[in-house]
Motif scaffolding. Structure first.
Motif, short mmCIF file in Angstrom:
data_model
loop_
_atom_site.label_atom_id
_atom_site.label_comp_id
_atom_site.label_asym_id
_atom_site.label_seq_id
_atom_site.Cartn_x
_atom_site.Cartn_y
_atom_site.Cartn_z
N THR A 60 -47.48 11.33 -6.61
CA THR A 60 -47.07 12.71 -6.37
C THR A 60 -45.55 12.79 -6.24
O THR A 60 -44.90 13.65 -6.86
N GLU A 61 -44.97 11.89 -5.46
CA GLU A 61 -43.51 11.87 -5.29
C GLU A 61 -42.81 11.62 -6.63
O GLU A 61 -41.79 12.24 -6.94
N HIS A 62 -43.37 10.71 -7.42
CA HIS A 62 -42.82 10.40 -8.75
C HIS A 62 -42.84 11.65 -9.63
O HIS A 62 -41.84 11.97 -10.30
N SER B 109 -40.28 14.23 -8.51
CA SER B 109 -38.91 13.84 -8.88
C SER B 109 -38.67 13.97 -10.39
O SER B 109 -37.53 14.10 -10.82
N ALA B 110 -39.76 13.98 -11.17
CA ALA B 110 -39.64 14.17 -12.62
C ALA B 110 -39.70 15.64 -13.01
O ALA B 110 -39.72 15.97 -14.20
N GLY B 111 -39.75 16.54 -12.01
CA GLY B 111 -39.70 17.96 -12.29
C GLY B 111 -41.05 18.67 -12.35
O GLY B 111 -41.12 19.85 -12.72
N PHE B 112 -42.12 17.99 -11.99
CA PHE B 112 -43.43 18.61 -11.98
C PHE B 112 -43.61 19.46 -10.72
O PHE B 112 -43.09 19.11 -9.66
N GLU B 113 -44.37 20.52 -10.84
CA GLU B 113 -44.79 21.31 -9.68
C GLU B 113 -46.23 20.91 -9.37
O GLU B 113 -47.10 20.97 -10.25
N ILE B 114 -46.48 20.49 -8.16
CA ILE B 114 -47.83 20.07 -7.75
C ILE B 114 -48.62 21.33 -7.35
O ILE B 114 -48.20 22.07 -6.47
N LEU B 115 -49.75 21.54 -8.00
CA LEU B 115 -50.59 22.71 -7.72
C LEU B 115 -51.78 22.36 -6.83
O LEU B 115 -52.24 23.21 -6.07
N ASP B 116 -52.28 21.14 -6.95
CA ASP B 116 -53.47 20.76 -6.20
C ASP B 116 -53.54 19.24 -6.11
O ASP B 116 -53.07 18.54 -7.01
N ARG B 117 -54.14 18.76 -5.01
CA ARG B 117 -54.38 17.32 -4.85
C ARG B 117 -55.80 17.12 -4.36
O ARG B 117 -56.28 17.87 -3.52
N ALA C 284 -50.17 4.88 -13.27
CA ALA C 284 -50.55 3.59 -12.69
C ALA C 284 -49.55 3.25 -11.60
O ALA C 284 -48.33 3.36 -11.81
N VAL C 285 -50.07 2.85 -10.46
CA VAL C 285 -49.21 2.45 -9.34
C VAL C 285 -49.63 1.04 -8.94
O VAL C 285 -50.79 0.80 -8.62
N ILE C 286 -48.67 0.13 -8.98
CA ILE C 286 -48.93 -1.24 -8.54
C ILE C 286 -48.12 -1.48 -7.28
O ILE C 286 -46.90 -1.36 -7.28
N VAL C 287 -48.86 -1.76 -6.20
CA VAL C 287 -48.26 -1.93 -4.88
C VAL C 287 -48.49 -3.37 -4.44
O VAL C 287 -49.48 -3.68 -3.78
N PRO C 288 -47.58 -4.28 -4.82
CA PRO C 288 -47.78 -5.68 -4.45
C PRO C 288 -47.52 -5.91 -2.96
O PRO C 288 -46.85 -5.11 -2.30
#
Length: 118
Positions: A16-18, A21-29, A100-104
């Protein structure tokens, strides 16, 4: 299972943060209906974007995108249509993306965004 749920929630937050920051508007999660759940619904310019988030702690058992099968894509299309039915008038152009999120356990988080997977 709690650790896995925490990883998924963290991945969705990072995705969501990514997107923001890329200019998207979040409408729903985490929008749910009888058919399932959409991770993120966003808008990029005049396009509605339904985002599937896949989070892993490593690629040891494959890249996160590998878990998005044709069956999963068909389900995402049905969910996107259901969301649009539930929210009329919010956009005529629609696409499905994947993040894809990789959280090592050590090192930097990796985020990869594929646009228009379907």
């Amino acid at each position: 299972m709690a650790a896995k749920d925490d990883l998924g929630a963290r991945g969705e937050k990072l995705a969501t943060e990514h997107l923001i920051s890329a200019g998207f508007e979040i409408l729903d999660r985490n929008w749910r209906c009888s058919q399932g759940e959409l991770d993120i619904v966003a808008r990029e310019l005049d396009e509605l974007v339904f985002v599937e988030v896949k989070t892993r702690s490593s690629v040891l058992f494959g890249h996160p995108f590998e878990s998005i099968t044709t069956t999963k894509l068909a389900r995402l299309r049905r969910l996107a249509a259901a969301w649009c039915d539930d929210h009329p008038g919010l956009g005529s152009s629609v696409r499905i993306d994947a993040v894809a999120v990789i959280v090592p356990s050590r090192g930097d988080v990796e985020i990869e965004h594929l646009k228009r997977i379907s």
